[in-house]
Structure formats: C-alpha cells, structure tokens
Design an enzyme around this catalytic site. Sequence first.
Site, PDB file in Angstrom:
ATOM      1  CG  HIS A  55      -2.025  -0.940   1.230  1.00  0.00           C
ATOM      2  ND1 HIS A  55      -2.934  -0.976   0.205  1.00  0.00           N
ATOM      3  CD2 HIS A  55      -2.402  -1.890   2.112  1.00  0.00           C
ATOM      4  CE1 HIS A  55      -3.843  -1.907   0.461  1.00  0.00           C
ATOM      5  NE2 HIS A  55      -3.538  -2.494   1.608  1.00  0.00           N
ATOM      6  N   GLY A  56       0.388   2.361  -0.454  1.00  0.00           N
ATOM      7  CA  GLY A  56       1.229   3.540  -0.491  1.00  0.00           C
ATOM      8  C   GLY A  56       0.454   4.835  -0.394  1.00  0.00           C
ATOM      9  CB  CYS A  88      -2.138   3.755  -4.181  1.00  0.00           C
ATOM     10  SG  CYS A  88      -3.417   2.963  -5.146  1.00  0.00           S
ATOM     11  NE  ARG A  89       4.022   8.303  -6.890  1.00  0.00           N
ATOM     12  CZ  ARG A  89       4.793   8.904  -7.782  1.00  0.00           C
ATOM     13  NH1 ARG A  89       4.633   8.635  -9.079  1.00  0.00           N
ATOM     14  NH2 ARG A  89       5.702   9.760  -7.405  1.00  0.00           N
ATOM     15  CD  GLU A  95       7.475  10.212 -10.411  1.00  0.00           C
ATOM     16  OE1 GLU A  95       7.892  10.484  -9.281  1.00  0.00           O
ATOM     17  OE2 GLU A  95       6.268  10.049 -10.675  1.00  0.00           O
TER      18      GLU A  95
END
Length: 411
Positions: free
Chosen positions: A243-244, A291-292, A397
């Site tokens: 998860h993020g 996720c972000r 990135e």
Amino acid sequence: MADQLLLKVRTDFVERVTKPVISGLLDDLLDQKVLQLDEVDEVQDRYTVRADKARCLIDTVRLKGTKASQIFIDSLKKRDGTLAEQLGLVAQQGPPGDQLPPPEPSVGIQGQQQWIQQCSLSEYQRIRDKEGDQLPHKKDPLHPRTAESCLSLSSQIYPIHLPRETRTRRALIICNIEFEHLSWRKGAEADVGGMTELLEGLGYVVDIHCNLTSQGMAVVMKDFADRKEHCTSDSTFLVFMSHGVRAGLCGIESGDETTDILSLDTIYETFNNKNCRALLGKPKVVIIQSCRGGKVGSVLMSDSKDPAVPAPIATDSTPAGLEDDAMFEVHLESDFATLHSSTPDTASWRHPKKGSVFIQRLIEQFRNHACNSDLQEIFRKIQYSFGQFPRQLPSQERSTMLRKFYLFPGH
C-alpha cells in the site's frame, strides 16, 4: 529442477502449511546441514505470522539450489504427505533426484526455453556496434572530443561485468501483503511469483522479504546494499510492492494511529554512490507498485492506503548554497532508473487473483523486448501498454542513468 518446482508451488505452500510442519522442516533441514542455525532462528524468531515463516523458509531453501530444494521436498513428504500430494510433489518412486516430474518450460538461463526471448549473438553484437559507434570521426571545432567521447566504442551502454558463469547478480523484492490496520493486498502473491520468475530468468538471484514495517524495510535494504555479491555484479533490481501514499510506502503497521511510512528518499540514500560503493557506476533499477493517492471505485482492488486522496506532503527544502545543487545530487545518485506504477496522487490497480495490472504488463514487456531494447525503451513500452487503461499510467521519475542499459538475456 527441484528449485523451479518449489517456485511453482510456493503460493500454495505458504497458504496451507501449518506451524508444526514448519518447525519439523526446520529441524530436518538443520540436521542435514541445508540450513545454518542462524537461518533457523530467523524463521522462528523474526517472524510471528505463520505465512511469513513459510515464505521465509521456502525462499531461503529454494535460493540454495536444486539439491537443497530436493531435500526440502523429501522432508515435506515425510512430515505432511497429504500436503506434499496436494502440491503435486509426490511422484513415482525412485532415486530422490528422479522423483520429480519434469518442470514446465521456464525462464532459466540454462534452460533457454524462450519464456524470455533470448538475445542472439548477432543482435548482441549489432547493438554494441550501433550504440557504441557514436564518436566523431573527424576533427570538428563545433563538436570537440570530450573525455567521455574518447572512451571505448561500447561506452554508450553499460558494460556487462564478467562471464555469465561468474557474475553474481542480485535482486531484492519487498512485498507487503498482510497489514494490521489496512486491507490485505489479495493477489500480491502472484506479483511476487511473477517478478521472481522474471528476474531469475534475467540472471538475478532474488532476495524476497514480505510483510515488514517501514523500519524493517530499511534494515533489509541496508543489509542488501552491503552484500559482497554486488562487487562482481553489473546491476541490480529493487522491487517494492505495498500500500502507499504520496510520501512513500506503507509498512504493515501503517494506519490511522501509526504512520509507519517508508520515505522513497530512503531507497535512494541507501543505494547511492556514497552508501553503496559496490554498485558505483552500475544500473540500479527501482520498480514501485503502490498507490500514490486515488479513490477506490472498481472491481479491481486499489493499493491506496486510504480511499480519499491524501494531502500532498511537503518535502524538505534545499538549503541555499552550492553544496546541494543539482550537479552534486546527480553525482551522488547516478545510475538510477525508477518506474512507479502510477503518477502522483493516483491509484494503482490490482486483481484479487491475478495480481496488479502494472506488474503483469511489466513482466510481459520485459519478456518480449529485453532481447533487443534498452531499459528505458522497455519502460516506455510499459507506459504505452496503458493507453487503453485510463485509470492508471506508470511514471518514470528520478532517473539518473548516464548510459543505456541492455539486459542482453542469454549473455
């Protein structure tokens, strides 16, 4: 081969094996000198959750090779014959090495089974000639030769160190699946299995760690950065799945009451040229599935910590002065290439059985194009594959690659 068979049954073993059987297996493997005492202690003491013990055990043995894996299988047959039969490990009697059914075609470099398309010798030479032959042949006052342009013809691409037989490529996978406060990441086991098969097919020995806090992730990264094998390697892969939030990756204790977030900066600090000298000048490929931000609203499952988009977290401001200017930071963090599963503030999507969309498409593109495409071209192909999936778009990135990185599978 027994180690390939263990990889095939890994997920089912983790789900079904009981704690008493794990303890019995550890005793057998210690007696037969497959495991050292400290390795047994790691399985028993470091992990409290049964599934974590099982993952650590089977991965530790599998990475030791065919002989160790066969001893593991024989021990499992004695300790839990029913489970061994359910996993398909029980075959006709005969010498231990002949009891296993032939494995399905797989990626292994030795097998050359084309699961990953191999780079032919002619293609290998063509790429080296084409990418290296970029030097100015005549004296040109508008384009004078620099120190970089006077290097060998192959200097435009990262070199492969040592013959394949003596290279010691290592890769790291950290995958958090079971959380104390957040939803479990169903289907993530498929991502671990797929990435392990891919990286092993590309010639890497894979270290796998599951269900860690942010502090645990940092410790594992530090230990991996200190591995002596990097000295005789030419690159590494660092794969993170959890998860993020925008600020980073969630540890297993993350939730409303406990932050437990691993800052992405920690990854780059751990493996930069100051703290990981063995990988100086070598490609460090960072793959992040999390996720972000984003909202849950699909049959697929989001890897977002929260259904709501988290507020952006301010980063530390750069102090005034020349000590921390861009040129200095690039030098400190050279040779990184990072692919996030999504753009900032957006969700990454995962199927509860098949695994994440990002990892599935990443594996497909590496399998088909590592034979003739450099890393960043493969990244572009992964991004392009999301053209008809508007919910998510992978993002490159923090890339500081100075040359092109070809994996040259088969070489």
